[in-house]
Write a protein that holds these residues in place. Structure first.
Motif, mmCIF file in Angstrom:
data_model
loop_
_atom_site.group_PDB
_atom_site.id
_atom_site.type_symbol
_atom_site.label_atom_id
_atom_site.label_comp_id
_atom_site.label_asym_id
_atom_site.label_seq_id
_atom_site.Cartn_x
_atom_site.Cartn_y
_atom_site.Cartn_z
ATOM 1 N N GLU A 1 -9.542 15.102 2.983
ATOM 2 C CA GLU A 1 -10.764 13.967 2.808
ATOM 3 C C GLU A 1 -11.376 15.392 1.821
ATOM 4 O O GLU A 1 -11.992 16.501 2.155
ATOM 5 C CB GLU A 1 -11.654 13.177 3.464
ATOM 6 C CG GLU A 1 -10.602 12.265 4.097
ATOM 7 C CD GLU A 1 -11.814 11.103 5.271
ATOM 8 O OE1 GLU A 1 -12.863 11.647 4.990
ATOM 9 O OE2 GLU A 1 -11.113 10.353 5.942
ATOM 10 N N GLU B 1 0.641 -1.797 0.131
ATOM 11 C CA GLU B 1 -0.310 0.300 -0.108
ATOM 12 C C GLU B 1 0.661 1.274 -0.155
ATOM 13 O O GLU B 1 0.601 2.161 -0.990
ATOM 14 C CB GLU B 1 -1.084 -0.310 0.544
ATOM 15 C CG GLU B 1 -0.325 0.307 2.406
ATOM 16 C CD GLU B 1 -0.167 -1.153 2.984
ATOM 17 O OE1 GLU B 1 -0.086 -2.110 2.407
ATOM 18 O OE2 GLU B 1 -0.209 -1.167 4.406
ATOM 19 N N LEU C 1 0.895 4.006 -2.804
ATOM 20 C CA LEU C 1 0.503 6.042 -2.229
ATOM 21 C C LEU C 1 1.442 6.291 -3.007
ATOM 22 O O LEU C 1 0.971 7.674 -2.293
ATOM 23 C CB LEU C 1 0.318 6.004 -0.397
ATOM 24 C CG LEU C 1 -1.289 5.358 0.480
ATOM 25 C CD1 LEU C 1 -0.591 4.980 1.818
ATOM 26 C CD2 LEU C 1 -1.762 5.897 -0.299
ATOM 27 N N ASN D 1 -9.486 8.672 -1.036
ATOM 28 C CA ASN D 1 -8.975 9.241 0.663
ATOM 29 C C ASN D 1 -7.071 8.645 1.251
ATOM 30 O O ASN D 1 -6.996 10.040 2.269
ATOM 31 C CB ASN D 1 -10.304 9.143 1.730
ATOM 32 C CG ASN D 1 -11.412 10.560 1.560
ATOM 33 O OD1 ASN D 1 -11.297 10.627 1.437
ATOM 34 N ND2 ASN D 1 -12.377 9.327 1.720
ATOM 35 N N ALA D 2 -7.361 6.919 1.385
ATOM 36 C CA ALA D 2 -5.823 7.177 1.706
ATOM 37 C C ALA D 2 -4.976 7.713 1.231
ATOM 38 O O ALA D 2 -4.305 8.619 1.422
ATOM 39 C CB ALA D 2 -5.562 5.599 0.803
ATOM 40 N N LYS E 1 -13.541 5.903 -2.842
ATOM 41 C CA LYS E 1 -13.229 6.642 -1.947
ATOM 42 C C LYS E 1 -12.620 6.486 -0.876
ATOM 43 O O LYS E 1 -11.814 7.362 -0.502
ATOM 44 C CB LYS E 1 -14.521 6.583 -1.324
ATOM 45 C CG LYS E 1 -15.273 8.392 -0.205
ATOM 46 C CD LYS E 1 -16.181 8.022 0.197
ATOM 47 C CE LYS E 1 -16.632 9.688 0.204
ATOM 48 N NZ LYS E 1 -16.684 10.107 2.022
ATOM 49 N N ALA E 2 -12.332 4.712 -0.861
ATOM 50 C CA ALA E 2 -11.288 4.481 0.997
ATOM 51 C C ALA E 2 -9.871 5.071 -0.039
ATOM 52 O O ALA E 2 -8.655 5.283 0.658
ATOM 53 C CB ALA E 2 -11.595 3.000 0.722
ATOM 54 N N ALA E 3 -9.837 4.809 -1.713
ATOM 55 C CA ALA E 3 -8.563 4.648 -1.783
ATOM 56 C C ALA E 3 -8.460 6.498 -2.029
ATOM 57 O O ALA E 3 -6.661 6.476 -1.916
ATOM 58 C CB ALA E 3 -8.271 3.969 -3.406
#
Lengths: 481, 252
Positions: B118, B77, B81, B108-109, B104-106
């Motif tokens: 966010e 990960e 990133l 925001n990560a 959304k998870a991706a």
């Protein structure tokens, strides 16, 4: 909702059992042991009428003649019922105003995210908070009573509404129904009582929050919900307990009566302390929950998220007696580490054109054992009964077990009973796919598991759905990787 | 002279004790498009897996530098990133998780990693709609579960769509053309071409020259038996198309 999903994902990383603290509340605790004297003392302590004491004693005698059920797929260590204390309650358990409540209790519920101060209660959730054996405070009581709704502790109901209690108590779960129900009937300490009068739609979620605090005690609450004709209520219970090395027993009984054209939705977010990573400690959750769709066109929905407890033995069931009555059961049961769960439902079709639907999602991780056990019974007179059951199991890792035990007994030729089952695994490929998009493994597990359980989660009231999603992720932390 | 983005030096990697990569050297500069071609089983997908940190592969020798930093010890990960993206050859299905929630998870990560706030729900929705247009992605696909029930072409388009959303520095396309009809191929290639920029680089892994008609590479490598045996300009791809891989096999 989507925004909340993110909050959950952010919030959860890094925590284990969040509610494992012990509060220093001034409590009165009975010495361990169970005999008729103890039962008399409980009854006396609660200032109960004679008929209640008789009820308890009858149950106790029945219990003594019974044995622990051994048919579940569970390894239950021997329980020494004489080593348990059957009554523990914060001293001075009746309060006239919040100022009188032990500040430690208020602090405890604040820590749990349950504000008791009515002005702080967010979007209209009325709470009955129970610490160990005693109901501490019921909020919104006045608002509700203006509609004729009774929402109080069962102890108060025994005092103030004896006719209703007498009429319905043990009408759905008889005293001798099973070992734990008999024990509960003998020693139950407190619980919630709900009565919704004819034609009334309860304007807010009713909620009980159960908290075991004292050591070496059992918690035996008794919940009785009556929805009179054409009424509606959504009820939720939540549970937590401190982290301790020894196991603790929780044996509750819930009875629900749904009259003609009425509807009850009963949701549970169960997060009793599950024991540590090596299986030490934790709550034994042996619970009997049953409802009856008494009248025509009545409806009872069960929605449960079970993440806690060392051992769970629980089968919320519905007797579909009224014609055209409907019952639905939605369950997510998660087991991790050394947890064991044997849980499911029973749908007993008696009335004509009755319908039931079962959606069970089991998630097993670690060394845990997770079983679905369900019975669909269509009686002779149940013309055109319909059932649809779906049982899915999700496995994480290769040390855990998932089992499905569906039973079907159909005595009427017009009955249609369908059963579907699947087993799947959280694959490394799925985790890597998420990782490759920058999503951490913990968050990936949260996403995948919540996706899998979505059908059930969406049945829960909004606020609790958020809580449940959070719980699923926390419970499974460290189970992959 | 442009900046070095990715440097692979003498990379050896094995899976289940079997050596697949036997000394890879590869440098990708900012803004370049590299094609890696080669017969089946030559190690193309393994190379993609090792760069992106897929578990199960063991690097026995060599290093991979991304902007000068050795990434071999970093979890998958974190590499993602940092801006390394893989368009999967076989994207997995994640039942019950909508593309919207997944993205959304991706997103925001990534924003968190970059120290940004966010996105609000409305902002995010606008952002996603915009990206969907870019890859001619059907709007209702984002409401479906990740890759669940997607056709082969939809899955591949979905990969390019995610690439457009995440705007990686380095995109690795692993056999993105396999199983695509000509229309889907064009859509995928257009998506990639729109993302090409002087700061962004691509490694296009493919068996066939066909995709390279649409995504024109700066440099073409031939990977054979775990080694890069030939490196040249885009004409090499045409040569391969014409002659097949037979002559490579004979020569090496």
């Amino acid at each position: 909702m989507a925004k909340k999903d993110d909050d959950i994902l952010k919030k959860v990383t890094g925590s284990e059992y969040e509610f494992g603290f012990v509060s220093d509340i001034n409590e009165e605790i009975f010495p361990p042991g169970l005999n008729e004297d103890i039962i008399r003392k409980i009854s006396e302590k609660k200032n109960e009428p004679e008929w209640m004491l008789d009820f308890r004693l009858k149950a106790y005698r029945k219990w003594k003649s019974m044995g622990m059920p051994d048919w579940a797929h569970l390894r239950i260590p021997e329980i020494n019922y004489q080593a348990i204390s059957y009554f523990a309650a914060p001293k001075k358990p009746k309060y006239n105003s919040l100022d009188e409540v032990d500040p430690e209790i208020l602090e405890t519920f604040n820590k749990l995210g349950i504000p008791l101060e009515e002005q702080l209660v967010l979007a209209g959730v009325a709470v009955d908070a129970i610490v160990d054996s005693s109901s501490v405070k019921t909020t919104f009581k006045e608002t509700l009573s203006n509609l004729g709704i009774i929402f109080c502790s069962i102890s108060e109901a025994i005092q103030d509404h004896p006719d209703l209690v007498k009429k319905y108590l043990a009408s759905v779960v008889p005293v001798g129904d099973n070992y734990f129900a008999a024990l509960n009937s003998a020693v139950f300490s407190d619980g919630s009582f709900v009565y919704i009068p004819k034609g009334v739609r309860c304007p807010m979620e009713l909620s009980s929050y159960f908290r075991i605090n004292a050591a070496n005690t059992g918690q035996f609450e008794r919940t009785l919900i009556i929805a009179d004709e054409g009424s509606f209520v959504s009820y939720l219970e939540g549970c937590t307990a401190p982290q301790r090395d020894e196991t603790q027993l929780h044996a509750a009984v819930v009875e629900i009566i749904v009259h003609k054209d009425a509807e009850v939705k009963y949701s549970t977010v169960q997060n009793w302390y599950p024991g540590d990573k090596d299986g030490k400690g934790g709550i034994f959750n042996f619970v009997t929950k049953r409802g009856i769709c008494e009248g025509e066109n009545s409806k009872l929905t069960w929605a449960q998220v079970e993440t806690g407890s060392a051992i769970t033995w629980k089968y919320p069931s519905t007797i579909l007696k009224g014609d055209n009555s409907i019952s639905e059961f939605y369950s997510v049961a998660v087991t991790n580490n050394h947890q064991q769960a044997d849980t499911g439902t029973k749908m007993i079709h008696i009335g004509k054109n009755t319908k039931s639907r079962i959606v069970s999602k089991g998630i097993s991780a670690g060394y845990s054992e997770n079983s679905y056990r369900g019975l669909v019974k269509v009686m002779k007179g149940a013309e055109n009964a319909r059932n649809y059951s779906q049982c899915d199991s999700l496995l994480m890792g290769d040390k855990c077990g998932a089992h499905t035990f569906p039973y079907m007994e159909v005595e009427n030729k017009t009955g249609v009973v369908e059963h579907e089952a699947t087993t799947s695994k959280v694959s490394e490929e799925q985790i890597f796919y998420c990782n490759q998009r920058g999503i951490s493994t913990e968050d990936a597990v949260g996403l995948i598991v919540n996706g899998y359980a979505k059908e059930v989660i969406k049945q829960l009231p909004m606020e609790f759905a958020v809580e449940a999603q959070k719980l699923l992720q926390i419970t499974l932390e460290g189970s992959v990787g | 002279m442009s900046n070095k983005m990715l440097e692979i030096k003498n990379l050896h990697a094995e899976i289940n004790g079997k050596e697949i990569l036997k000394g890879i050297d590869l440098t990708v500069n900012e803004g370049e498009v590299h094609a890696i071609m080669g017969p089946n089983g030559s190690g193309k997908s393994t190379l993609a897996a090792v760069i992106t940190g897929k578990p199960g592969y063991e690097v026995t020798k060599g290093e991979i530098l991304f902007y000068g930093k050795n990434i071999l010890e970093l979890p998958a990960e974190e590499r993602a990133l940092m801006g390394i993206f893989l368009s999967f050859q076989y994207p997995v299905e994640i039942p019950g998780v909508t593309m919207m929630n997944f993205l959304k998870a991706a997103v925001n990560a990534k924003r968190k990693y970059e120290g940004k706030e966010e996105m609000s729900a409305a902002e995010f929705l606008r952002f996603i709609r915009e990206k969907q247009k870019l890859v001619e992605m059907d709007t209702n696909l984002t409401n479906r579960a990740v890759n669940e029930g997607f056709s082969g072409g939809e899955k591949k388009k979905n990969e390019i769509f995610q690439m457009a959303v995440l705007k990686p520095k380095l995109s690795i396309l692993d056999e993105t053309d396999s199983g695509l009809d000509i229309d889907a191929l064009r859509v995928v290639a257009n998506g990639v071409n729109k993302l090409r920029s002087p700061e962004r680089s691509f490694i296009v892994i493919t068996h066939y020259q066909r995709l390279l008609d649409y995504i024109v590479p700066d440099i073409v490598h031939i990977l054979y038996k775990g080694k890069i045996v030939k490196t040249a300009g885009k004409e090499l791809a045409l040569e391969l198309e014409e002659k097949g891989y037979g002559w490579i096999k004979e020569q090496f």
